[in-house]
Design a protein around this motif. Sequence first.
Motif, PDB file in Angstrom:
ATOM      1  N   VAL A  88       0.818  -1.216   0.000  1.00 47.36           N
ATOM      2  CA  VAL A  88       0.000   0.000   0.000  1.00 47.36           C
ATOM      3  C   VAL A  88       0.850   1.264   0.000  1.00 47.36           C
ATOM      4  O   VAL A  88       0.646   2.141  -0.834  1.00 47.36           O
ATOM      5  CB  VAL A  88      -1.016  -0.016   1.163  1.00 47.36           C
ATOM      6  CG1 VAL A  88      -1.731   1.314   1.287  1.00 47.36           C
ATOM      7  CG2 VAL A  88      -2.024  -1.143   0.962  1.00 47.36           C
ATOM      8  N   PRO A  89       1.837   1.424   0.890  1.00 48.69           N
ATOM      9  CA  PRO A  89       2.645   2.647   0.847  1.00 48.69           C
ATOM     10  C   PRO A  89       3.386   2.824  -0.478  1.00 48.69           C
ATOM     11  O   PRO A  89       3.523   3.927  -0.976  1.00 48.69           O
ATOM     12  CB  PRO A  89       3.636   2.479   2.000  1.00 48.69           C
ATOM     13  CG  PRO A  89       3.037   1.468   2.897  1.00 48.69           C
ATOM     14  CD  PRO A  89       2.199   0.582   2.046  1.00 48.69           C
ATOM     15  N   LEU A  91       2.370   1.815  -3.429  1.00 49.92           N
ATOM     16  CA  LEU A  91       1.394   2.268  -4.412  1.00 49.92           C
ATOM     17  C   LEU A  91       1.035   3.734  -4.200  1.00 49.92           C
ATOM     18  O   LEU A  91       0.922   4.493  -5.160  1.00 49.92           O
ATOM     19  CB  LEU A  91       0.131   1.405  -4.342  1.00 49.92           C
ATOM     20  CG  LEU A  91       0.285  -0.025  -4.845  1.00 49.92           C
ATOM     21  CD1 LEU A  91      -0.983  -0.820  -4.575  1.00 49.92           C
ATOM     22  CD2 LEU A  91       0.604  -0.045  -6.316  1.00 49.92           C
ATOM     23  N   VAL A  92       0.882   4.145  -2.953  1.00 55.22           N
ATOM     24  CA  VAL A  92       0.540   5.542  -2.655  1.00 55.22           C
ATOM     25  C   VAL A  92       1.655   6.463  -3.133  1.00 55.22           C
ATOM     26  O   VAL A  92       1.401   7.479  -3.789  1.00 55.22           O
ATOM     27  CB  VAL A  92       0.265   5.731  -1.141  1.00 55.22           C
ATOM     28  CG1 VAL A  92       0.186   7.201  -0.786  1.00 55.22           C
ATOM     29  CG2 VAL A  92      -1.023   5.019  -0.752  1.00 55.22           C
ATOM     30  N   VAL A  93       2.904   6.110  -2.841  1.00 52.46           N
ATOM     31  CA  VAL A  93       4.034   6.931  -3.276  1.00 52.46           C
ATOM     32  C   VAL A  93       4.086   6.989  -4.803  1.00 52.46           C
ATOM     33  O   VAL A  93       4.315   8.052  -5.382  1.00 52.46           O
ATOM     34  CB  VAL A  93       5.364   6.393  -2.692  1.00 52.46           C
ATOM     35  CG1 VAL A  93       6.564   7.051  -3.346  1.00 52.46           C
ATOM     36  CG2 VAL A  93       5.401   6.599  -1.195  1.00 52.46           C
ATOM     37  N   VAL A  95       1.583   6.668  -7.008  1.00 50.10           N
ATOM     38  CA  VAL A  95       0.484   7.501  -7.513  1.00 50.10           C
ATOM     39  C   VAL A  95       0.778   8.973  -7.248  1.00 50.10           C
ATOM     40  O   VAL A  95       0.592   9.828  -8.126  1.00 50.10           O
ATOM     41  CB  VAL A  95      -0.864   7.078  -6.879  1.00 50.10           C
ATOM     42  CG1 VAL A  95      -1.948   8.096  -7.171  1.00 50.10           C
ATOM     43  CG2 VAL A  95      -1.275   5.711  -7.399  1.00 50.10           C
ATOM     44  N   MET A  96       1.273   9.279  -6.045  1.00 50.65           N
ATOM     45  CA  MET A  96       1.590  10.671  -5.720  1.00 50.65           C
ATOM     46  C   MET A  96       2.696  11.208  -6.633  1.00 50.65           C
ATOM     47  O   MET A  96       2.656  12.363  -7.050  1.00 50.65           O
ATOM     48  CB  MET A  96       2.002  10.790  -4.249  1.00 50.65           C
ATOM     49  CG  MET A  96       0.881  10.482  -3.278  1.00 50.65           C
ATOM     50  SD  MET A  96      -0.554  11.532  -3.475  1.00 50.65           S
ATOM     51  CE  MET A  96       0.086  13.070  -2.866  1.00 50.65           C
TER      52      MET A  96
END
Length: 176
Positions: A88-89, A91-93, A95-96
Amino acid sequence: MYRGKLVNWNDDKGFGFISAAELSSNTFIHISTLKHMSRSPKQGDYIYFEVERHEGKTRATNARIEGVAAKKFKTSKSTNKPGANKLVPVLVVGVMSVLLFNYLDFTEQVGSPRAIQQIPDTAVDTTPRQTFKCDGRQYCSQMRSREEAVFFIRNCPNTKMDGDNDGNPCESDSRF
């Protein structure tokens, strides 16, 4: 459900045979049938099991070792596989990063002196201004107006419209 004694067990290979008074022959059992138990089976253990026929042979299913507790599994609210939350982290990084890159690219295009035509404002002139962008065009034949050609030679690299470098592009183009 049958109760039988484990008469033979091969710990290295993970299988053995159960002898039950109600059955005419020994029944094959595999370690996968007992994976929920808190310890491995040992020869001499009593096993509770059901019988299933497979390719003409019998094998034990739904088995448990008498007097041995089942493993206690951790209960969690999440049904994700172990390690899935670590993704999850990442993927978040990711996308950001994509969003930030697109935002910076957009602001560079919009805020760049090459992206917006620099025309001085006058109090009398109320005609709408055209906005031009450097898009790789280099020649007079690619321009739609003299105003556009002037913008390109002043703001865009590698243009080939002002041969004598006097700031007046496309001098021999009869369209303008």
